[in-house]
Write a protein that holds these residues in place. Structure first.
Motif, PDB file in Angstrom:
ATOM      1  N   ALA A   1       1.620  -1.045  15.300  1.00  0.00           N
ATOM      2  CA  ALA A   1       0.742  -0.629  14.767  1.00  0.00           C
ATOM      3  C   ALA A   1       0.341  -1.591  13.434  1.00  0.00           C
ATOM      4  N   ALA A   2      -1.060  -1.624  12.976  1.00  0.00           N
ATOM      5  CA  ALA A   2      -1.201  -2.523  11.875  1.00  0.00           C
ATOM      6  C   ALA A   2      -2.283  -1.802  11.018  1.00  0.00           C
TER       7      ALA A   2
ATOM      8  N   CYS B   1       5.528   4.103   5.389  1.00  0.00           N
ATOM      9  CA  CYS B   1       5.042   3.767   6.534  1.00  0.00           C
ATOM     10  C   CYS B   1       5.383   4.333   7.962  1.00  0.00           C
ATOM     11  N   ILE B   2       6.753   4.461   7.833  1.00  0.00           N
ATOM     12  CA  ILE B   2       7.547   5.127   8.907  1.00  0.00           C
ATOM     13  C   ILE B   2       8.224   6.367   8.837  1.00  0.00           C
TER      14      ILE B   2
ATOM     15  N   PRO C   1       2.278   7.576  10.915  1.00  0.00           N
ATOM     16  CA  PRO C   1       1.029   6.913  11.807  1.00  0.00           C
ATOM     17  C   PRO C   1      -0.240   7.148  11.351  1.00  0.00           C
ATOM     18  N   GLN C   2      -0.612   8.112  10.573  1.00  0.00           N
ATOM     19  CA  GLN C   2      -1.930   8.390  10.083  1.00  0.00           C
ATOM     20  C   GLN C   2      -2.547   6.966   9.132  1.00  0.00           C
ATOM     21  N   LEU C   3      -1.525   6.261   8.729  1.00  0.00           N
ATOM     22  CA  LEU C   3      -1.851   5.190   7.772  1.00  0.00           C
ATOM     23  C   LEU C   3      -2.423   3.894   8.766  1.00  0.00           C
TER      24      LEU C   3
ATOM     25  N   ARG D   1       6.191  11.169  18.053  1.00  0.00           N
ATOM     26  CA  ARG D   1       5.878   9.669  17.503  1.00  0.00           C
ATOM     27  C   ARG D   1       6.820   9.410  16.353  1.00  0.00           C
ATOM     28  N   GLU D   2       7.662   8.424  16.357  1.00  0.00           N
ATOM     29  CA  GLU D   2       8.564   8.407  15.360  1.00  0.00           C
ATOM     30  C   GLU D   2       8.652   6.949  14.966  1.00  0.00           C
ATOM     31  N   GLY D   3       8.490   6.474  13.556  1.00  0.00           N
ATOM     32  CA  GLY D   3       8.396   5.325  13.059  1.00  0.00           C
ATOM     33  C   GLY D   3       9.964   4.766  13.261  1.00  0.00           C
ATOM     34  N   VAL D   4      10.118   3.560  13.541  1.00  0.00           N
ATOM     35  CA  VAL D   4      11.689   2.970  13.220  1.00  0.00           C
ATOM     36  C   VAL D   4      11.615   1.949  12.618  1.00  0.00           C
TER      37      VAL D   4
END
Length: 132
Positions: free
Chosen positions: A96-97, A110-111, A116-118, A45-48
């Motif tokens: 995600a929130a 955060c990305i 993701p763990q945040l 999974r990748e933050g964008v």
């Protein structure tokens, strides 16, 4: 109970556009840091894109100029406008929130890979397919 639900995925040709949305129910939307992540088949999974509670945004380099994250406080909705879609953008897109602390979406932390763990609240995802 906080719930997130994504909408707006689909199949588009390269160069096309999509506007993803994430409806949030429960909790205090205005206080959240939020982000969009994506996961391609066989990849992590990748933050964008991320947005702080004050509206400050952050993006990974590969989507800058093409992706725009925004939120509408009146409707408790997070958006991701995606332009000039490319085949490498294919994947499941998740919103995600979490409560904001330490400016982790202002800085872009955060990305990152640790992002993701945040986040404690996730949607179920919406599929984006881009054909060449």
């Amino acid at each position: 109970k906080v719930q997130l639900r994504e909408f707006g995925g689909g199949s588009v040709p390269a160069g096309g556009s999509l506007n993803l949305s994430c409806k949030v129910s429960g909790g205090t939307f205005s206080s959240y840091c939020m982000a969009w992540f994506r996961q391609a088949p066989g990849k992590e999974r990748e933050g964008v894109a991320g947005v702080e509670d004050d509206g400050t945004t952050s993006y990974i380099d590969s989507v800058k100029g093409r992706f725009t994250i925004s939120k509408d406080l009146a409707s408790n909705t997070l958006y991701l406008q995606i332009n000039n879609l490319q085949p490498e953008d294919t994947g499941i897109y998740y919103c995600a929130a979490e409560g904001c602390w330490n400016g982790y979406c202002k800085t872009g932390f955060c990305i990152t890979r640790d992002g993701p763990q945040l986040f404690g609240f996730w949607g179920q995802g919406t599929q984006v397919n881009v054909s060449s």
